[in-house]
Motif scaffolding. Structure first.
Motif, short mmCIF file in Angstrom:
data_model
loop_
_atom_site.label_atom_id
_atom_site.label_comp_id
_atom_site.label_asym_id
_atom_site.label_seq_id
_atom_site.Cartn_x
_atom_site.Cartn_y
_atom_site.Cartn_z
N GLY A 154 0.79 -1.22 0.00
CA GLY A 154 0.00 0.00 0.00
C GLY A 154 0.83 1.28 0.00
O GLY A 154 0.34 2.34 0.39
N PRO B 273 -2.65 -9.01 5.38
CA PRO B 273 -2.74 -7.60 4.97
C PRO B 273 -2.86 -6.63 6.14
O PRO B 273 -2.23 -5.57 6.14
CB PRO B 273 -3.99 -7.56 4.09
N SER B 274 -3.66 -7.00 7.16
CA SER B 274 -3.81 -6.11 8.31
C SER B 274 -2.53 -6.02 9.13
O SER B 274 -2.20 -4.97 9.69
CB SER B 274 -4.97 -6.58 9.21
N HIS C 294 -0.21 -3.63 7.16
CA HIS C 294 -0.62 -2.22 7.24
C HIS C 294 -0.43 -1.63 8.63
O HIS C 294 -0.12 -0.45 8.78
CB HIS C 294 -2.07 -2.07 6.78
N SER C 295 -0.58 -2.46 9.67
CA SER C 295 -0.37 -1.94 11.03
C SER C 295 1.10 -1.60 11.26
O SER C 295 1.44 -0.61 11.91
CB SER C 295 -0.85 -2.96 12.07
N TYR D 195 1.88 1.61 9.30
CA TYR D 195 1.32 2.78 9.95
C TYR D 195 2.14 3.17 11.18
O TYR D 195 2.33 4.35 11.46
CB TYR D 195 -0.13 2.53 10.37
#
Length: 453
Positions: free
Chosen positions: A35, A88-89, A92-93, A96
């Motif tokens: 992402g 995916p989570s 992304h965590s 971030y």
């Protein structure tokens, strides 16, 4: 697992790409987008380990060290426990938490005040080296000399920050900074024209940063930002002096010792002159010959030191040296002087390599052996340093001598520039080192037929 860079196919975004994590699990290959979009040259630098941890990745607003740590954490988490639906989570965590809220907000709001001057310079240099940045309004790369100047500027900026105990932002490059930075450079012993070159580089880079909306600071556009250059005390050798150097006898140790005794060269020296052994004799003869080639071809040291017989071509029954200049990439044709041909034949068609420091030191000694020990005098202003003529000989004296002697001989400036490769008549005229009487003599020749003499 590993990472895959997928180059963007979107028009206008060809330099960018996206990152994907590729994981092998139970016989299948999973590809998951991270992402994020980064510049291709930034990815290549990371992959080849040619990055500096503290350097800024402009596409993400984080440093290379943070980026490397982020990818390592993702790799470790997915290899330790991989669940396809949850991967995916997890990715992304981690992203971030590395590209934190402050970085995201600063990037989104495009707050130029958050960018440090040293970080911008580091990225700017990297992009010059990789060819991402080119000459203004050109598609060709900048010269190595320009990159070296900017790298030296970065070192000076870091030293200035240490001395003032403050990290500079782009917005801090004000007229107050200009005055303090000039004082800092003077205290380091830099000459006025070198200081002007460094300030000119800052102005160029700040203009680029302003156009890229990295700063709203416009102090660099102040006409007083770059100090005026000064006329530099430089010397040139006239044809008679060049001939003297060519005919200087350097054939034996006894002859060199005779020069030392005649001009009392060891008097006042903290360290006596070196013993004139065969190695020294070889190097000083080579330095003399290479320098003479420079005086007779008008090129920069980086060009005249590599002239060879392979470069000799014939045009309309006349012989020339065909050479592509390193600095400007210009192709020039230099009329072949018989004396240059003799020197090339002496070294089987290829001039010997001489370390630049050894070359400079030997030029000073050659000047002493010739008795050029008088203090240089200039009509422009008082010579504060009281330098001797022999101590002012440099590798660049050869190019200056060719330009001045050719002009004094009545050769047109256009013809001289065709050989020397100067960018303009204005830049060529900075090489003129004729005194008032010599200029008057040339003027008198030009006035023939106009006034009765």
């Amino acid at each position: 697992m590993d990472y895959v860079f997928v180059k963007s196919q979107k028009k206008g975004h060809e330099e960018y790409g996206s990152l994907r994590a590729r994981v092998r699990y139970e016989g299948k290959v999973y590809k998951m987008s991270l992402g994020i979009k980064i510049k291709e040259h930034e990815w290549l630098k990371y992959k080849s380990l040619k990055y500096t941890s503290s350097a800024l990745m402009t596409s993400l607003g984080i440093r290379y060290g943070q980026f490397a740590n982020m990818l390592m954490r993702i790799k470790h988490s997915l290899e330790e426990s991989f669940i396809p639906d949850q991967a995916p989570s997890v990715i992304h965590s981690i992203i971030y938490s590395n590209i934190n809220k402050t970085s995201v907000e600063a990037l989104a709001a495009n707050k130029p005040k958050d960018i440090l001057l040293r970080d911008y310079l580091t990225t700017y240099i990297d992009e010059l080296k990789t060819g991402v940045r080119t000459k203004q309004r050109h598609s060709t790369r900048v010269s190595d000399g320009y990159i070296n100047n900017v790298e030296d500027l970065l070192k000076k900026i870091k030293g200035f920050e240490v001395a003032n105990k403050k990290r500079l932002r782009l917005d801090d490059v004000t007229m107050l900074f200009q005055r303090l930075f000039i004082k800092y450079l003077r205290d380091l012993g830099l000459k006025p024209n070198t200081i002007a070159t460094r300030l000119s580089a800052i102005r160029t880079i700040m203009q680029v940063a302003y156009l890229e909306k990295k700063t709203t600071n416009l102090d660099h556009q102040n006409p007083q930002f770059v100090p005026c250059r000064e006329e530099v005390d430089e010397i040139f050798l006239n044809p008679e002096q060049i001939d003297q150097m060519m005919k200087l006898d350097l054939s034996s140790k006894e002859i060199l010792q005779g020069y030392v005794k005649r001009y009392k060269q060891n008097e006042g020296r903290e360290k006596p002159l070196p013993q004139f052994e065969w190695k020294f004799m070889k190097f000083i003869n080579e330095a003399r010959d290479v320098f003479i080639v420079g005086c007779l071809t008008g090129q920069r040291h980086s060009d005249y030191s590599r002239i060879s017989s392979d470069m000799i071509v014939t045009l309309n029954d006349k012989q020339f040296i065909k050479l592509r200049q390193k600095k400007t990439k210009k192709e020039v044709y230099i009329p072949l002087d018989n004396r240059v041909k003799e020197i090339l034949d002496k070294y089987n068609g290829k001039l010997p390599y001489i370390c630049i420091c050894t070359f400079r030191n030997h030029l000073h000694l050659l000047g002493e052996f010739l008795g050029w020990t008088e203090v240089a005098k200039f009509a422009t202003y008082e010579n504060i340093d009281q330098l001797r003529v022999c101590d002012m000989l440099t590798t660049h004296t050869a190019r200056r001598s060719f330009a001045t002697n050719a002009y004094a001989a009545g050769i047109s400036i256009a013809s001289i520039i065709a050989v020397t490769g100067h960018a303009s008549e204005r830049s060529f005229r900075t090489y003129m080192r004729l005194d008032v009487q010599e200029k008057a003599t040339i003027a008198a020749e030009n006035f023939k037929g106009f006034i009765q003499m």
